[in-house]
Design a protein around this motif. Structure first.
Motif, short mmCIF file in Angstrom:
data_model
loop_
_atom_site.label_atom_id
_atom_site.label_comp_id
_atom_site.label_asym_id
_atom_site.label_seq_id
_atom_site.Cartn_x
_atom_site.Cartn_y
_atom_site.Cartn_z
N TYR A 124 0.95 -1.06 -0.03
CA TYR A 124 -0.05 0.09 -0.02
C TYR A 124 0.94 1.27 0.13
O TYR A 124 0.63 2.05 -0.61
N GLN A 125 1.93 1.11 0.99
CA GLN A 125 2.70 2.48 1.01
C GLN A 125 3.56 2.54 -0.60
O GLN A 125 3.88 3.74 -0.83
N THR A 173 -0.65 3.46 7.91
CA THR A 173 0.23 2.53 8.82
C THR A 173 -0.13 2.23 10.12
O THR A 173 0.18 1.35 10.62
N LEU A 185 -2.55 12.78 1.44
CA LEU A 185 -1.86 11.65 1.41
C LEU A 185 -0.51 11.83 2.66
O LEU A 185 -0.28 10.85 3.23
N THR A 186 -0.23 13.02 2.81
CA THR A 186 1.35 13.31 3.69
C THR A 186 1.16 14.14 4.80
O THR A 186 1.99 13.94 5.74
N ASN A 198 -1.24 8.36 4.40
CA ASN A 198 -0.24 7.36 4.58
C ASN A 198 -0.02 6.72 5.98
O ASN A 198 0.24 5.55 6.49
N GLN A 199 0.21 7.88 6.89
CA GLN A 199 0.50 7.54 8.19
C GLN A 199 -0.73 6.71 9.04
O GLN A 199 -0.93 6.20 9.74
N GLU A 242 2.45 9.76 -5.13
CA GLU A 242 3.42 11.13 -4.49
C GLU A 242 4.39 11.42 -5.68
O GLU A 242 4.52 12.61 -5.75
N MET A 289 1.27 4.15 -2.65
CA MET A 289 1.03 5.79 -2.35
C MET A 289 2.45 6.51 -2.80
O MET A 289 2.15 7.58 -3.21
N THR A 332 9.29 9.64 8.73
CA THR A 332 8.33 10.10 8.01
C THR A 332 7.81 11.50 8.25
O THR A 332 7.52 12.26 7.42
#
Length: 814
Positions: free
Chosen positions: A125-126, A192, A152-153, A188-189, A133, A129, A669
């Motif tokens: 998944y990352q 996670t 996303l970020t 994203n985070q 980006e 993503m 990150t």
């Protein structure tokens, strides 16, 4: 997407111009070429994300099912515990303990596999993503691209959940609301964090199962010792992460990129050390030996061998029936396929009796052999309570009782057979008389039957009577009444037709008018019912009524016209309607059921010596097979213990490196958004830098406790994660000490309850984050569609209640 639309329009206009004017330069502008490339990259990234998301959701669902899997395992372990308590020998106790251990190991392996699947899905998944980006960097001046990048970020997610703790004083789980929690780093985070929580939940389920279901004290001690080692290493790593966070928090803007590179290098170095350690462990001689032993045990479990035994000739047919009953009742589902294979070797004679002229020979695993033997022995020894499988192997005392029961059964059996025979005779005679009269009247024919002919006779009479001279009418009436009288007499014999006195023209022809009215209103009153054979329940007398009553007494459907034999009844296998029996509570069914019971019991008594011989032979064979399986299980258990000891040698370092990797990854990150999006760090003013620093400070507070400012709000952590980790360490240290002392029930209960509280807390947190994930993921899809579509650069506004990132707003978070 307006800017996108303008550029595409320009591109289209450029194409038209070149087709009309050959002298115009038709080279595509560089910006348009870049835009084409960006769109192509985004389309590829979008497809990659959709695939990754599908696997991500599969992993999510699997983890959500972990609770149900644990409850299933709990039921199994309770059944094993009951079996152990009821075991009559040390051998049986050892067997059930090994079965429980195997089931526990399987459950733990499934939970570990879930953790691995979750980690892999998160990694994919990352990666997907990251592809988005990367594609976005070429269109970063676009408003939609910017919104997607922030989502996303950088987007901040605010959430609440319920935290559970165990109170050993009350013995209850207590809960407190955790409000004002934050996650930064965008979708994203968020993904996670959810994956990490899912992995932690599966790991905690493993811990709880190990504590709750472990029968071997040494294995329990080893497992708890490993956990203590792991927790100590995690505490050390957490302290190092905290120290690193504090250094980053004090790093000025101009040194931020160098610090980021330093963190990145440390992460690479520790990741390499972790990989090297794993290789070192794998190559460890003790580990290799344990792995070989495990592989040998696995190979022995899956190896197939020849399996057969002799069935005494006298009981081959009832043996076949018993096997079919085991399969039909599904009391030994693990053995069904191989039991079917055994019966497939049987051959039926003309009387539908089965034998095994060539025996049978299967090539199946040891466990399959044990399953078959277990099913057969249990059936012969009457252990399938609630099924129709009768006990075959009898002691001398049981045989005596069975013989006494058989004598009593014989009286009931013979009485029912006498009643059935008499009822069959009555039914046969009634059927013969009914069919004789029915056939004489030709009632099988629609147009030629006596009733239809009588209607024609009446119609002709009416025509002749009405057209005749007055003087001739009495003679015509007399002729009709004479024919009608013959018909009524025949119908009276057939189905009991009886004329009411008010319309009886046979006795009084002056009642013709009343008779005609009855005929016109309801023909059945003067001609009897139509279609007698299909309306026998409506008849009131005659041969039809006698036949109907005889069928009811016997238990036959009225459509049945031949005697039902015992063989036909037995072959119906309970499907009584198919052979013309009304219900189970009928004379014929009761008689045949008792005949079957009596015949089988008589055969059982006659052949009990053969059944006992077979039972003894299979029991002895079972002991041989179980001894082999016990040796295999012991080898596998020894391999597991050996590998656990090897793991313990590397556990502390592995756990520490893993925790360090996680901690440095989180720091990297957080810093990454500054480095990626804002390269001009020398300006001295950078909102992304300020956001990152506040986020770092928030991470510090979450680890060591305390308060931190989040935007315009203040968030307080009453107890940091480091303190909680130390409490968990202390809990396991106390449990280990209690196990070593030999009395650990109270400490074990406290630990189990605490682990459950942690599971509940993380589940609540994950569920809250999943809600945010769904909303954010939907927005991501809308933005991607706008960027890769051809209609507009501006996606529709989210529905009420859905979150959208505030433009330019970056609130740090947990």
């Amino acid at each position: 997407m307006r800017k996108w639309t303008y550029l595409v329009a320009a591109l289209l206009m450029g194409g038209v111009s070149t087709s009309l004017t050959s002298c115009i330069d038709n080279d595509e502008p560089a910006g348009i070429t870049d835009l084409r490339g960006a769109k192509a990259e985004l389309l590829r990234a979008k497809a990659q994300v959709e695939l990754a998301e599908a696997e991500y959701r599969k992993a999510q669902i699997a983890i959500e099912n972990a609770k149900a899997a644990y409850l299933d395992e709990k039921v199994k372990q309770e059944q094993f515990e009951t079996a152990i308590q009821e075991a009559k020998s040390q051998k049986d106790i050892a067997y059930w303990q090994q079965e429980a251990q195997k089931s526990l190991e399987k459950f733990n392996a499934e939970m570990y596999a879930l953790q691995q699947a979750t980690a892999q899905a998160e990694l994919e998944y990352q990666r997907a993503m990251a592809a988005i980006e990367l594609a976005l960097t070429t269109v970063k001046d676009d408003v939609v691209a910017n919104e997607l990048y922030v989502l996303l970020t950088q987007k901040v997610f605010n959430y609440s959940y319920t935290k559970y703790t165990y109170n050993p004083t009350t013995g209850q789980l207590e809960n407190t609301a955790q409000d004002g929690k934050y996650i930064t780093g965008g979708l994203n985070q968020l993904a996670t964090k959810i994956s990490n929580l899912n992995s932690e939940i599966a790991g905690l389920q493993r811990q709880k199962a190990l504590l709750e279901f472990q029968y071997d004290p040494e294995s329990l001690k080893l497992a708890v010792s490993n956990t203590v080692t792991t927790k100590r290493a995690e505490v050390t790593a957490k302290e190092e992460t905290l120290a690193e966070l504090k250094l980053v928090a004090e790093t000025p803007l101009e040194e931020f990129e160098n610090k980021y590179k330093e963190i990145d290098q440390k992460l690479d170095k520790i990741t390499a050390q972790k990989d090297e350690l794993e290789i070192k462990k794998t190559n460890d001689e003790e580990y290799q030996a344990a792995k070989l032993k495990e592989q040998e045990a696995a190979a022995e479990r899956t190896a197939k061998g020849q399996f057969s035994f002799d069935i005494p000739t006298a009981i081959q047919d009832p043996f076949y029936t018993m096997v079919q009953e085991i399969i039909t009742n599904n009391v030994a589902s693990n053995a069904n396929a191989n039991l079917t294979a055994i019966n497939n070797a049987a051959v039926a004679n003309t009387n539908n009796e089965y034998s095994y002229p060539n025996g049978f020979n299967l090539e199946i695993t040891l466990q399959n052999q044990i399953d078959v033997l277990d099913a057969l022995i249990k059936a012969m020894e009457g252990e399938y309570i609630g099924s129709y499988i009768t006990k075959k192997a009898l002691t001398a005392e049981e045989l005596k009782e069975k013989e006494a029961d058989l004598a009593a059964e014989k009286i009931i059996f013979e009485d029912l057979q006498t009643k059935r025979t008499a009822a069959e005779k009555t039914w046969s005679e009634a059927l013969a008389k009914y069919e004789d009269l029915y056939n004489k009247g030709k009632y099988a024919s629609t147009s030629l039957n006596a009733r239809a002919q009588m209607i024609e006779t009446y119609n002709k009479f009416t025509s002749d009577y009405n057209s005749a001279e007055l003087a001739d009418q009495p003679g015509i009436l007399d002729n009709f009444i004479k024919e009608y009288k013959d018909y009524v007499e025949a119908r009276t014999l057939l189905d009991g037709l009886k004329l009411d006195a008010s319309i009886d023209i046979i006795a009084d022809k002056t009642k013709l008018s009343a008779w005609v009215n009855a005929y016109n209103n309801n023909q059945a009153t003067v001609l009897g019912i139509d279609d007698i054979d299909n309306n026998l329940s409506r008849v009131t007398g005659g041969a039809a009524k006698a036949f109907y009553d005889a069928a009811v007494a016997l238990g036959y459907e009225t459509t049945r016209r031949t005697i039902i034999s015992y063989e036909e009844w037995e072959n119906a296998n309970g499907n009584l309607n198919s052979i013309g029996i009304t219900t189970t509570s009928t004379l014929v069914n009761e008689a045949f059921t008792k005949e079957k019971e009596y015949t089988e019991n008589a055969l059982l008594v006659a052949n009990v010596a053969d059944w006992n011989k077979l039972d003894e032979a299979l029991t002895a064979l079972m002991e041989v097979k179980e001894t082999s399986m016990t040796a295999i299980n012991a080898k596998a258990a020894e391999a597991q213990r050996d590998m656990a000891k090897v793991n313990e040698k590397y556990q502390a370092e592995t756990a520490k490196l893993q925790a360090q990797v996680q901690g440095l990854t989180d720091i990297k990150t957080t810093m990454e958004n500054v480095i990626k999006r804002d390269p001009n760090l020398e300006t001295g003013h950078n909102s992304s830098y300020e956001t990152a620093i506040q986020n770092i400070k928030n991470q510090i507070a979450s680890i060591e406790g305390g308060s931190v400012t989040i935007g315009s709000s203040s968030v307080t952590y009453n107890k940091g994660s480091l303190a909680e980790l130390k409490e968990e360490l202390k809990l396991y240290e106390e449990l280990l000490a209690a196990i070593e002392a030999g009395t650990f029930e109270e400490e074990e209960t406290t630990t189990i309850k605490t682990v459950q509280a942690s599971i509940d807390s993380k589940t609540s947190q994950r569920d809250a984050l999943n809600v945010l994930f769904e909303v954010a993921n939907k927005r991501k899809a809308q933005l991607l569609e706008a960027l890769t579509g051809e209609s507009s650069s501006t996606p529709e506004t989210p529905a009420e209640g859905e979150e959208t990132p505030a433009e330019g707003e970056e609130t740090p978070a947990e």
